[in-house]
Design an enzyme around this catalytic site. Structure first.
Site, PDB file in Angstrom:
ATOM      1  CB  SER A 230      -0.695  -0.185   1.417  1.00  0.00           C
ATOM      2  OG  SER A 230      -1.282   1.382   0.946  1.00  0.00           O
TER       3      SER A 230
ATOM      4  CE1 TYR B  18      -4.379  -2.032   4.841  1.00  0.00           C
ATOM      5  CE2 TYR B  18      -3.550  -0.113   4.270  1.00  0.00           C
ATOM      6  CZ  TYR B  18      -4.645  -1.087   4.422  1.00  0.00           C
ATOM      7  OH  TYR B  18      -4.280  -1.446   2.456  1.00  0.00           O
TER       8      TYR B  18
HETATM    9  P1  NAP Z   1     -12.245  -5.310  -0.634  1.00  0.00           P
HETATM   10  O1  NAP Z   1     -12.457  -4.783  -1.993  1.00  0.00           O
HETATM   11  O2  NAP Z   1     -12.436  -5.242   1.069  1.00  0.00           O
HETATM   12  O3  NAP Z   1     -11.443  -6.470  -0.600  1.00  0.00           O
HETATM   13  C1  NAP Z   1     -10.712  -7.355   0.465  1.00  0.00           C
HETATM   14  C2  NAP Z   1     -10.304  -8.816  -0.206  1.00  0.00           C
HETATM   15  O4  NAP Z   1      -9.869  -9.631   0.993  1.00  0.00           O
HETATM   16  C3  NAP Z   1     -11.637  -9.584  -0.238  1.00  0.00           C
HETATM   17  O5  NAP Z   1     -11.426 -11.157  -1.455  1.00  0.00           O
HETATM   18  C4  NAP Z   1     -12.038  -9.969   1.169  1.00  0.00           C
HETATM   19  O6  NAP Z   1     -12.761 -11.230   0.914  1.00  0.00           O
HETATM   20  C5  NAP Z   1     -10.264 -10.859   1.063  1.00  0.00           C
HETATM   21  N1  NAP Z   1     -10.501 -11.140   3.068  1.00  0.00           N
HETATM   22  C6  NAP Z   1     -10.374  -9.634   3.962  1.00  0.00           C
HETATM   23  N2  NAP Z   1     -10.812 -10.785   4.531  1.00  0.00           N
HETATM   24  C7  NAP Z   1     -10.408 -12.359   4.507  1.00  0.00           C
HETATM   25  C8  NAP Z   1      -9.779 -13.025   5.438  1.00  0.00           C
HETATM   26  N3  NAP Z   1     -10.079 -13.060   7.099  1.00  0.00           N
HETATM   27  N4  NAP Z   1      -9.952 -14.472   5.104  1.00  0.00           N
HETATM   28  C9  NAP Z   1      -9.557 -14.621   2.947  1.00  0.00           C
HETATM   29  N5  NAP Z   1     -10.357 -13.319   2.910  1.00  0.00           N
HETATM   30  C10 NAP Z   1     -10.355 -11.894   3.471  1.00  0.00           C
HETATM   31  O7  NAP Z   1     -10.547  -4.067  -0.597  1.00  0.00           O
HETATM   32  P2  NAP Z   1      -9.172  -4.443  -2.198  1.00  0.00           P
HETATM   33  O8  NAP Z   1      -9.447  -2.549  -1.418  1.00  0.00           O
HETATM   34  O9  NAP Z   1      -9.219  -4.993  -2.899  1.00  0.00           O
HETATM   35  O10 NAP Z   1      -8.266  -4.821  -1.079  1.00  0.00           O
HETATM   36  C11 NAP Z   1      -7.378  -5.657  -2.057  1.00  0.00           C
HETATM   37  C12 NAP Z   1      -6.140  -5.039  -0.818  1.00  0.00           C
HETATM   38  O11 NAP Z   1      -5.249  -4.156  -1.141  1.00  0.00           O
HETATM   39  C13 NAP Z   1      -5.495  -5.733   0.676  1.00  0.00           C
HETATM   40  O12 NAP Z   1      -4.315  -6.179   0.959  1.00  0.00           O
HETATM   41  C14 NAP Z   1      -5.353  -3.981   0.862  1.00  0.00           C
HETATM   42  O13 NAP Z   1      -4.890  -3.328   1.617  1.00  0.00           O
HETATM   43  C15 NAP Z   1      -4.903  -3.051  -0.314  1.00  0.00           C
HETATM   44  N6  NAP Z   1      -4.735  -1.764  -0.429  1.00  0.00           N
HETATM   45  C16 NAP Z   1      -6.460  -1.960  -0.639  1.00  0.00           C
HETATM   46  C17 NAP Z   1      -6.817  -0.152  -0.950  1.00  0.00           C
HETATM   47  C18 NAP Z   1      -7.853   0.741  -0.681  1.00  0.00           C
HETATM   48  O14 NAP Z   1      -7.826   1.690  -1.099  1.00  0.00           O
HETATM   49  N7  NAP Z   1      -8.953  -0.085  -1.582  1.00  0.00           N
HETATM   50  C19 NAP Z   1      -5.251   0.784  -0.831  1.00  0.00           C
HETATM   51  C20 NAP Z   1      -4.023   0.506  -0.510  1.00  0.00           C
HETATM   52  C21 NAP Z   1      -3.720  -1.335  -0.459  1.00  0.00           C
HETATM   53  P3  NAP Z   1     -13.864 -12.163   1.907  1.00  0.00           P
HETATM   54  O15 NAP Z   1     -14.608 -10.323   2.766  1.00  0.00           O
HETATM   55  O16 NAP Z   1     -15.339 -12.654   0.889  1.00  0.00           O
HETATM   56  O17 NAP Z   1     -12.976 -12.366   2.934  1.00  0.00           O
END
Ligand code: NAP
Length: 269
Positions: free
Chosen positions: A149, A162
């Site tokens: 991130s 985080y």
């Molecule tokens: P998201 O839409 O909330 O997706 C998160 C994913 O992780 C979902 O598929 C969720 O699936 C899975 N997950 C969460 N907890 C879990 C658990 N206990 N066991 C198994 N799977 C789990 O968020 P996203 O933004 O796409 O996040 C993806 C990555 O990008 C993360 O590592 C996040 O830190 C990173 N990121 C995001 C942003 C942002 O602004 N969106 C910025 C920087 C980095 P289920 O809920 O179905 O389990």
């Protein structure tokens, strides 16, 4: 835990993607699918995984299997690695994408809540690398894509643990990459900034942080495209989007206390 098990193992190339039910992970699945790469998807939400699997199979004619699994459960990484290698003995791409944040003061959460997040964001990716490296080594070419991130570049009060977990992922990826430099395996860390997914909802960020994110949000499809291109280009580290690249540069340039104060303002601390 529910999975779709195929009668015949998938042939390579095959990617295992964690957090593939939605958001950036789902978009990364689409990026691989359009390149004809078979997929192993995992997350907790079985319904979303089934939907995604059906869509990807019908749109791209690739082979897709999924495993619904909570990565905070005991031995999750071992279960996942053993399922993945049974499904695709020639698995050659690992994407550690699953992750989430917890916003607010550090003391708002119990030790267990912090530890569960650290388990998903750091421990499981580390274990998956360890468990799957022998398989990746046996392939002609292996890739590890770790989703870190822009929060990796500074302390973020209000998302303290985080941000620390994402700094870990960045540093871990770079160190591992160097150790593997003479092998067939390339390790890439991708650092997205604000992306339009369910991340803020799960992190329960306040109105001010949501408003700031809305101003700069990238689409998950664009983040996934850049992430997969960076992985195949064998980059060590890649920040998605110009604004986020500038943010990472400014965090390096200015005194740390300034960057921390700015972040704390966004998280209303
Ligand atoms: P998201 O839409 O909330 O997706 C998160 C994913 O992780 C979902 O598929 C969720 O699936 C899975 N997950 C969460 N907890 C879990 C658990 N206990 N066991 C198994 N799977 C789990 O968020 P996203 O933004 O796409 O996040 C993806 C990555 O990008 C993360 O590592 C996040 O830190 C990173 N990121 C995001 C942003 C942002 O602004 N969106 C910025 C920087 C980095 P289920 O809920 O179905 O389990």
């Amino acid at each position: 835990m529910v999975g779709l098990f195929l009668s015949n193992p998938i042939q390579m190339p095959t990617a295992l993607i964690t957090g593939a039910s939605k958001g950036i992970g789902r978009a990364i699945a689409e990026e691989f699918a359009r390149r004809g790469i078979n997929l192993l998807l995992t997350a907790r939400d079985e319904t979303l995984l089934q939907q995604g699997t059906d869509e990807l199979i019908s749109k791209y004619g690739i082979r897709v299997a999924f495993l619904a699994l909570d990565l905070t459960s005991t031995d999750a990484a071992t279960q996942l690695a053993s399922w993945a290698t049974r499904q695709a003995p020639d698995l050659n791409i690992l994407v550690n994408n699953a992750g989430y944040g917890l916003s607010g003061n550090f003391e708002k959460y119990s030790a267990l809540q912090h530890e569960e997040m650290m388990q998903v964001n750091m421990n499981v990716p580390l274990e998956l690398c360890l468990l799957l490296l022998p398989h990746l080594r046996r392939q002609e070419k292996g890739y590890i894509l770790n989703i870190s991130s822009s929060a990796a570049y500074q302390a973020v009060p209000g998302l303290t643990v985080y941000a620390a977990s994402k700094s870990f992922m960045l540093s871990f990826s770079r160190g591992l990459r160097y150790e593997l430099r003479k092998t067939n395996i390339s390790v890439t860390a991708v650092c997205p900034g604000a992306t339009d997914t369910d991340f803020p909802k799960r992190a329960q960020v306040g109105a001010k942080a949501q408003k700031a994110a809305d101003k700069f949000n990238m689409k998950p499809e664009e983040v996934a495209k850049q992430a997969v291109e960076a992985m195949f280009a064998e980059k060590a580290e890649y920040v998605t989007g110009v604004v986020n690249k500038l943010g990472a540069f400014l965090a390096w340039l200015f005194p740390k206390s300034m960057a921390e104060k700015a972040a704390a303002g966004i998280y209303e601390l």
